[in-house]
Design a protein around this motif. Structure first.
Motif, PDB file in Angstrom:
ATOM      1  N   VAL A  90       4.008  -0.076   4.528  1.00 37.49           N
ATOM      2  CA  VAL A  90       3.404   0.868   3.593  1.00 37.49           C
ATOM      3  C   VAL A  90       4.488   1.758   2.988  1.00 37.49           C
ATOM      4  O   VAL A  90       5.437   2.162   3.669  1.00 37.49           O
ATOM      5  N   GLU A  91       4.358   2.053   1.710  1.00 38.31           N
ATOM      6  CA  GLU A  91       5.232   3.034   1.057  1.00 38.31           C
ATOM      7  C   GLU A  91       4.696   4.418   1.417  1.00 38.31           C
ATOM      8  O   GLU A  91       3.567   4.757   1.044  1.00 38.31           O
ATOM      9  N   LYS A 106       0.844  -1.193   0.000  1.00 41.36           N
ATOM     10  CA  LYS A 106       0.000   0.000   0.000  1.00 41.36           C
ATOM     11  C   LYS A 106       0.883   1.248   0.000  1.00 41.36           C
ATOM     12  O   LYS A 106       2.066   1.209   0.358  1.00 41.36           O
ATOM     13  N   SER A 107       0.290   2.372  -0.414  1.00 42.66           N
ATOM     14  CA  SER A 107       1.030   3.628  -0.398  1.00 42.66           C
ATOM     15  C   SER A 107       0.203   4.696   0.319  1.00 42.66           C
ATOM     16  O   SER A 107      -1.026   4.693   0.244  1.00 42.66           O
ATOM     17  N   ALA A 108       0.901   5.587   1.010  1.00 43.74           N
ATOM     18  CA  ALA A 108       0.220   6.631   1.773  1.00 43.74           C
ATOM     19  C   ALA A 108       0.929   7.960   1.601  1.00 43.74           C
ATOM     20  O   ALA A 108       2.163   8.021   1.575  1.00 43.74           O
ATOM     21  N   VAL A 109       0.138   9.003   1.492  1.00 47.44           N
ATOM     22  CA  VAL A 109       0.645  10.381   1.474  1.00 47.44           C
ATOM     23  C   VAL A 109       0.185  11.017   2.777  1.00 47.44           C
ATOM     24  O   VAL A 109      -1.008  11.029   3.080  1.00 47.44           O
ATOM     25  N   VAL A 110       1.128  11.535   3.560  1.00 47.20           N
ATOM     26  CA  VAL A 110       0.802  12.097   4.869  1.00 47.20           C
ATOM     27  C   VAL A 110       1.306  13.536   4.938  1.00 47.20           C
ATOM     28  O   VAL A 110       2.511  13.778   4.833  1.00 47.20           O
ATOM     29  N   VAL A 131       4.414   4.406  11.998  1.00 49.18           N
ATOM     30  CA  VAL A 131       3.611   3.186  12.129  1.00 49.18           C
ATOM     31  C   VAL A 131       3.308   2.578  10.762  1.00 49.18           C
ATOM     32  O   VAL A 131       3.392   1.359  10.583  1.00 49.18           O
ATOM     33  N   LEU A 132       2.956   3.412   9.793  1.00 49.05           N
ATOM     34  CA  LEU A 132       2.671   2.893   8.459  1.00 49.05           C
ATOM     35  C   LEU A 132       3.930   2.316   7.819  1.00 49.05           C
ATOM     36  O   LEU A 132       3.879   1.281   7.139  1.00 49.05           O
TER      37      LEU A 132
END
Length: 319
Positions: A47-48, A23-27, A41-42
């Motif tokens: 997670v990417e 999965k990928s996340a933008v924060v 944590v991600l």
């Protein structure tokens, strides 16, 4: 058995048992506080993560801290200044070239209780400009990619219990008619986050993109840097004795609800821009006409963004 979470649940506990690898996340605002914990944590969960920070040096420090703990982390720094809509556009365009697939966008960055009226480079009141409008434009830039993927994805808007303090005025979003209030402005920006989520979810009906807003808890982070010492003392020292909604959380606890909003499979059936608190669907204190307000706010935001970008383009051409 359904997962059960409580006030003291941490972000790491939320991810237990979930397969998030690939999965990928933008924060946004990933360089400190609950944003940094969310990225940590991600990253630990595989997670990417694209850690967005306004300050490059602070962002580099955050990335290093996470990689020191998890050397295999797929973690990338991306600069993002939410106060400047032109830079938001440029940042989003650059991000789309780097990130072919977006599963989560966590709009965590924010400013709180600026003591004096300040304005963004395009002239918008600063708290609404950063907390609401900058995020609205950033998300809008990423949305086409998220919709064309045709896979489940999440947009998470970090609001606050302070939305109850707003005295929301759709006709004076930039504090041009009223006397400026540092808490009124902050509350209005947090109400805008919730209304943004409601309207965005309505516009995304029929897609696999889910939208949530949330109250992360009352957390002692640098978000409170603009509060006076006596206000901070009252707010945080008395926290343990206050009713549950005002008790304080530590940073791992404070990051839990936004990580839950971004990852919980049990939320997939919720499609109306629901509001979360303590990793549960909750009921915000909204005006009776909140759906009408949400539509008007969306229209106002689109107008603000279009005028700002058109003005910037015209200025560039004139040089």
């Amino acid at each position: 058995m359904a997962r059960q979470f409580v006030f003291k649940t941490t972000a790491e506990e939320v991810t237990v048992g979930l397969d998030l690898k690939g999965k990928s996340a933008v924060v946004t605002g990933g360089n400190s506080g609950i944003g940094l914990e969310t990225c940590r944590v991600l990253s630990k969960a595989g997670v990417e993560v694209y850690l967005c920070a306004r300050n490059k040096e602070m962002g580099e420090g955050a990335v290093k801290a996470i990689r020191d703990e998890f050397p295999e982390a797929k973690l990338y720094l991306h600069t993002l200044n939410l106060a400047d809509l032109v830079q938001v556009q440029q940042s989003a365009d650059a991000l789309l070239k780097l990130c072919p697939h977006i599963d989560m966008v966590i709009c965590n960055a924010g400013i709180m209780a600026l003591p004096d009226l300040q304005r963004t480079p395009q002239g918008f009141e600063m708290q609404s400009g950063v907390n609401w409008l900058g995020h609205m434009h950033f998300v809008n830039c990423l949305l086409p990619r998220m919709k064309e993927q045709k896979t489940p994805s999440r947009i998470v808007l970090v609001s606050s219990l302070a939305h109850m303090m707003s005295g929301f005025d759709i006709n004076d979003l930039n504090w041009e008619k009223r006397k400026y209030s540092q808490w009124g402005s902050y509350g209005q920006s947090k109400m805008a986050n919730i209304l943004h989520g409601v309207q965005l979810a309505k516009m995304l009906e029929g897609t696999q993109v889910r939208v949530f807003s949330l109250h992360p808890g009352n957390i002692k982070t640098n978000l409170a840097r603009n509060l006076s010492s006596w206000m901070m003392g009252t707010f945080f020292i008395l926290g343990p004795w206050l009713p549950k909604p005002l008790k304080t959380k530590n940073i791992p606890q404070g990051a839990a609800t936004q990580v839950y909003a971004a990852t919980a499979p049990e939320l997939e059936s919720f499609k109306k821009g629901e509001y979360l608190d303590d990793c549960k669907v909750a009921t915000p204190k909204l005006p009776p006409n909140h759906e009408e307000l949400a539509a008007k706010l969306w229209a106002a935001g689109e107008e603000f963004i279009q005028k700002a970008l058109t003005s910037a383009a015209t200025a560039t051409e004139a040089k």
